[in-house]
Design a protein around this motif. Structure first.
Motif, PDB file in Angstrom:
ATOM      1  N   MET A  93      90.184  51.698   9.258  1.00 16.21           N
ATOM      2  CA  MET A  93      89.315  50.912   8.388  1.00 16.21           C
ATOM      3  C   MET A  93      88.039  50.633   9.189  1.00 16.21           C
ATOM      4  N   VAL A  94      86.915  50.965   8.577  1.00 16.88           N
ATOM      5  CA  VAL A  94      85.640  50.941   9.302  1.00 16.88           C
ATOM      6  C   VAL A  94      84.750  49.832   8.759  1.00 16.88           C
ATOM      7  N   SER A  95      84.055  49.133   9.638  1.00 20.69           N
ATOM      8  CA  SER A  95      83.070  48.140   9.184  1.00 20.69           C
ATOM      9  C   SER A  95      81.769  48.339   9.962  1.00 20.69           C
ATOM     10  N   GLY A  96      80.746  47.592   9.561  1.00 14.65           N
ATOM     11  CA  GLY A  96      79.449  47.691  10.239  1.00 14.65           C
ATOM     12  C   GLY A  96      78.569  48.706   9.526  1.00 14.65           C
ATOM     13  N   ALA A  97      77.332  48.273   9.202  1.00 14.02           N
ATOM     14  CA  ALA A  97      76.444  49.120   8.390  1.00 14.02           C
ATOM     15  C   ALA A  97      76.217  50.495   9.028  1.00 14.02           C
ATOM     16  N   ASN A  98      76.053  50.542  10.361  1.00  7.87           N
ATOM     17  CA  ASN A  98      75.783  51.847  10.998  1.00  7.87           C
ATOM     18  C   ASN A  98      76.957  52.790  10.834  1.00  7.87           C
ATOM     19  N   ASN A  99      78.159  52.275  11.089  1.00  5.31           N
ATOM     20  CA  ASN A  99      79.351  53.117  10.975  1.00  5.31           C
ATOM     21  C   ASN A  99      79.524  53.627   9.552  1.00  5.31           C
ATOM     22  N   ILE A 100      79.254  52.749   8.598  1.00  2.00           N
ATOM     23  CA  ILE A 100      79.474  53.146   7.204  1.00  2.00           C
ATOM     24  C   ILE A 100      78.434  54.193   6.785  1.00  2.00           C
ATOM     25  N   GLN A 101      77.200  54.004   7.271  1.00  2.00           N
ATOM     26  CA  GLN A 101      76.188  55.019   6.974  1.00  2.00           C
ATOM     27  C   GLN A 101      76.593  56.359   7.593  1.00  2.00           C
ATOM     28  N   ASN A 102      77.171  56.287   8.777  1.00  2.00           N
ATOM     29  CA  ASN A 102      77.673  57.473   9.465  1.00  2.00           C
ATOM     30  C   ASN A 102      78.756  58.165   8.642  1.00  2.00           C
ATOM     31  N   LEU A 103      79.593  57.341   8.058  1.00  2.00           N
ATOM     32  CA  LEU A 103      80.712  57.843   7.253  1.00  2.00           C
ATOM     33  C   LEU A 103      80.194  58.654   6.060  1.00  2.00           C
ATOM     34  N   PHE A 104      79.030  58.242   5.547  1.00  2.00           N
ATOM     35  CA  PHE A 104      78.493  58.891   4.361  1.00  2.00           C
ATOM     36  C   PHE A 104      77.786  60.216   4.661  1.00  2.00           C
ATOM     37  N   ARG A 105      77.529  60.472   5.958  1.00  2.00           N
ATOM     38  CA  ARG A 105      76.919  61.775   6.295  1.00  2.00           C
ATOM     39  C   ARG A 105      78.015  62.826   6.192  1.00  2.00           C
ATOM     40  N   VAL A 458      57.258  34.222 -12.621  1.00  2.00           N
ATOM     41  CA  VAL A 458      58.225  35.247 -13.032  1.00  2.00           C
ATOM     42  C   VAL A 458      58.639  36.042 -11.786  1.00  2.00           C
ATOM     43  N   PRO A 459      59.934  36.148 -11.549  1.00  2.46           N
ATOM     44  CA  PRO A 459      60.351  36.831 -10.323  1.00  2.46           C
ATOM     45  C   PRO A 459      60.280  38.352 -10.449  1.00  2.46           C
ATOM     46  N   ARG A 460      60.339  38.993  -9.286  1.00  2.00           N
ATOM     47  CA  ARG A 460      60.453  40.461  -9.218  1.00  2.00           C
ATOM     48  C   ARG A 460      61.864  40.780  -8.762  1.00  2.00           C
ATOM     49  N   PHE A 461      62.397  41.881  -9.249  1.00  2.00           N
ATOM     50  CA  PHE A 461      63.708  42.323  -8.771  1.00  2.00           C
ATOM     51  C   PHE A 461      63.520  43.037  -7.446  1.00  2.00           C
ATOM     52  N   ASN A 462      64.269  42.624  -6.442  1.00  2.00           N
ATOM     53  CA  ASN A 462      64.223  43.340  -5.164  1.00  2.00           C
ATOM     54  C   ASN A 462      65.622  43.864  -4.845  1.00  2.00           C
ATOM     55  N   GLY A 463      65.779  45.156  -5.055  1.00  2.00           N
ATOM     56  CA  GLY A 463      67.110  45.746  -4.868  1.00  2.00           C
ATOM     57  C   GLY A 463      67.211  46.593  -3.620  1.00  2.00           C
ATOM     58  N   SER A 464      66.286  46.362  -2.657  1.00  2.00           N
ATOM     59  CA  SER A 464      66.333  47.217  -1.461  1.00  2.00           C
ATOM     60  C   SER A 464      67.375  46.672  -0.488  1.00  2.00           C
ATOM     61  N   MET A 465      68.293  47.530  -0.091  1.00  2.00           N
ATOM     62  CA  MET A 465      69.298  47.119   0.888  1.00  2.00           C
ATOM     63  C   MET A 465      69.825  48.351   1.599  1.00  2.00           C
ATOM     64  N   ARG A 466      70.487  48.117   2.709  1.00  2.00           N
ATOM     65  CA  ARG A 466      71.006  49.245   3.485  1.00  2.00           C
ATOM     66  C   ARG A 466      72.225  49.837   2.793  1.00  2.00           C
ATOM     67  N   PRO A 467      72.290  51.187   2.710  1.00  2.00           N
ATOM     68  CA  PRO A 467      73.452  51.800   2.051  1.00  2.00           C
ATOM     69  C   PRO A 467      74.764  51.457   2.745  1.00  2.00           C
ATOM     70  N   GLY A 468      74.696  51.101   4.034  1.00  2.00           N
ATOM     71  CA  GLY A 468      75.928  50.749   4.743  1.00  2.00           C
ATOM     72  C   GLY A 468      76.385  49.315   4.476  1.00  2.00           C
ATOM     73  N   SER A 469      75.514  48.519   3.838  1.00  2.00           N
ATOM     74  CA  SER A 469      75.880  47.131   3.540  1.00  2.00           C
ATOM     75  C   SER A 469      76.205  46.922   2.071  1.00  2.00           C
ATOM     76  N   PHE A 470      75.750  47.852   1.237  1.00  2.00           N
ATOM     77  CA  PHE A 470      75.966  47.736  -0.215  1.00  2.00           C
ATOM     78  C   PHE A 470      76.301  49.122  -0.733  1.00  2.00           C
TER      79      PHE A 470
END
Ligand code: HEM
Length: 546
Positions: A93-105, A458-470
């Motif tokens: 079981m893997v955690s951490g944004a870097n590891n998860i991004q690695n997993l997706f390569r 009026v707010p703006r939607f900000n959906g930018s996030m790291r693929p390893g965190s979301f």
């Protein structure tokens, strides 16, 4: 964060002590050698403590995921990768944004076919020869085959071929917009059965499980799958309910119900595929159409055509059963939760209702309502609601398999054949990533995805996030190809319900009609399998406005 692996460190220390007189002579070349050949330092990730080795962790993982994940969260305070067993199978079981991004390569000793292989093995029911051909394809889904498989001819790259069909005909805007338009029409028409201008009490759970599912299946597979198979939607949910039991693998004679549910549902998809092949004219006017009445969305007939060319009709019933599951098992409960959160926050409800005032366009001549997709797609509150719902409610374990001999991650060696999993439930609740002042990650709060420009109300939607965190839709080449359609389906569902009805109150009930003493909560018995449905029925009082 990763802890040192103590079992590996002790023998190394002992070795250095015994070499002490020869230190300078031996140490320098040894260090140089180690630096040049890092794979020689074999070091596996630390194991999750098991009361009964090989058994207790796997049992808890299957029987009480919620508790299991709590233990994992604790273990992740010491290391980013934790090893445990499900029977003989090793799982990292893997955690951490870097590891998860690695997993997706892809193509680095980690294969992303495992989920499809499980489905192919258990649900599709191909002839043994065809199954062997499919399972033997280790080339991956990307255009470039996995290292070592460059020699495999294109027509034997089955996973890559289906991936390409999804990319062309499901993830492509022209096609998902056509399906979304169909969904809007069908769902809107189904909601007209509720009396205009009258307050009625309805089970919202039924609206989602029946009307939403009916409309979604029609949008993707056409109306005939439903008209040919009375009770199709009900059978689908029965199949979904029994799937976990079916995959648990008890033999038919010991537990026949899951087998019966799967057989019934597959008989229905099979009837539909055969009927579609009889009715569709491949040289007719619909040959290039984005949608036709026999197969529904183009992706369905393109997949079916490719499949027939490779495996005949055999296995298609099971394949489509798993596709309908992929389509509905998450979108329906995700849309449910969006509505629940809205009804529970009246101010937000009204604000979102205002936001839709311009997204549903009325033809002044006919009075007909259509959807203005760009307005809906850009609506900040609705998009923040959708995104926070996925963050909060998707509990999915992305699955990969170690396919290379020398696969390393985060400084650990991973054993070939082991599974690797990454849990949204852990990544989506990491306090350091998601916590905001006054709004911990454990709270449902759409403000996480909203930003206010100076002086703007009026707010703006900000959906930018790291693929390893979301990663509600997974990641890399295997990322959900239905995600764009899923998003539109959920946005349209919320937009239609909130603009077409005035909803007054929400009560939580037991399925047998008794009033519940608490709010419905996610049904944790199936944690890890996607968006969890509320464990109570939702009753609302509503009035249709148009
Ligand atoms: C909120 C809704 C949805 C969620 C959260 C979701 C999530 C996922 C996830 C996590 C995966 C695995 C990705 C990976 O391994 O990296 C996946 C695969 C898949 N999804 Fe979805 N999905 C949703 C809706 C849909 C819809 C609407 C469709 C079809 C129209 C769909 C079709 C598929 C298919 C076909 C796959 C397997 C693709 C492949 O491996 O080739 N999904 N989905």
């Amino acid at each position: 964060m990763a802890a040192h692996n103590e079992t590996a460190a002790i023998p190394a220390q002992g070795l250095l002590q015994s070499l002490s007189p020869w230190y300078p002579i031996v140490l320098l070349p040894l260090l140089t050698l180690l630096a040049l050949q890092p794979w020689r330092t074999s070091k596996e990730p630390p194991s999750l403590r098991a009361t009964i080795p090989y058994i207790s962790n796997g049992y808890q993982f299957l029987a009480d995921k919620a508790k299991f994940f709590k233990r994992l969260e604790k273990a992740f305070q010491k290391a980013n990768i934790i090893k445990f067993n499900i029977g003989p199978k090793i799982v990292y079981m893997v955690s951490g944004a870097n590891n998860i991004q690695n997993l997706f390569r892809s193509g680095h000793g980690i294969s992303d076919d495992i989920m499809l292989r499980v489905a192919a093995d258990s649900v599709w029911e191909l002839d043994p020869e065809d199954k062997a051909r499919l399972m033997g394809d280790k080339t991956g889904r990307s255009k470039v085959p996995n290292p070592g498989y460059e020699h495999v001819p294109a027509h034997e790259r089955y996973w890559a071929a289906t991936h390409e069909i999804y990319e062309k005909f499901l993830s492509n805007k022209e096609y998902y917009n056509a399906s979304a338009k169909k969904y809007f029409e069908v769902f809107s028409a189904r909601l007209e059965k509720f009396p205009l201008g009258e307050w009625t009490t309805v089970s919202l759970t039924n609206v989602f499980l029946d009307d939403m599912t009916h409309s979604a299946v029609t949008a993707l597979m056409g109306e005939r799958i439903l008209s040919l198979n009375p009770g199709f939607v009900e059978h689908y949910w029965t199949f979904e309910r029994y799937l976990v039991e079916y995959l648990a693998g008890l033999p038919r004679w010991l537990n026949p119900r899951p087998y019966r549910a799967l057989d019934n549902f597959k008989a229905m998809t099979s009837r539909w595929v055969e009927n579609a092949w009889e009715g569709f004219d491949w040289d007719g006017p619909d040959a290039e159409a984005a949608w036709d009445p026999h197969f529904g969305a183009r992706v369905m007939r393109e997949i079916s055509r490719w499949w027939k060319g490779n495996f005949g009709l055999k296995g298609q019933a099971g394949f489509y059963a798993s596709l309908i599951l992929a389509q509905n098992s998450n979108t329906v409960p995700a849309a449910m939760w969006c509505i629940v959160h809205l009804i529970e926050d009246r101010d937000l409800y009204r604000a979102v209702q205002d936001e839709f005032a311009t997204a549903i366009v009325v033809d002044p001549a006919t009075g007909e309502r259509t959807l203005d997709a760009p307005t809906l797609g850009a609506a900040p509150l609705l998009n923040a609601l959708y995104t926070e719902t996925l963050r909060y409610h998707v509990t999915f374990n992305v699955m990969r398999e170690v396919s290379g001999d020398d696969t390393r991650m985060d400084g650990y060696d991973l054993r070939k054949g082991a599974w690797i999993q990454a849990s949204t439930q852990i990544a989506h609740f990491e306090e350091s990533v998601w916590g905001r002042e006054g709004h911990p990650a454990s709270e449902f709060w759409i403000g996480r995805f909203l930003e206010y420009d100076e002086g703007e109300k009026v707010p703006r939607f900000n959906g930018s996030m790291r693929p390893g965190s979301f990663f509600p839709y997974g990641g890399g080449a295997a990322m959900c190809p239905g995600r764009q359609f899923a998003r539109l389906e959920i946005l349209i569902t919320v937009a239609l319900l909130v603009s077409k009805f005035d909803i007054e109150s929400l009560e939580w009930m037991f399925p047998d009609g008794r009033e519940s003493d608490r709010r419905g909560k996610p049904d944790e018995s199936v944690t890890g399998s996607g968006v969890l449905r509320p464990d109570r029925d939702m009753k609302v009082r509503w009035k249709r406005l148009w």
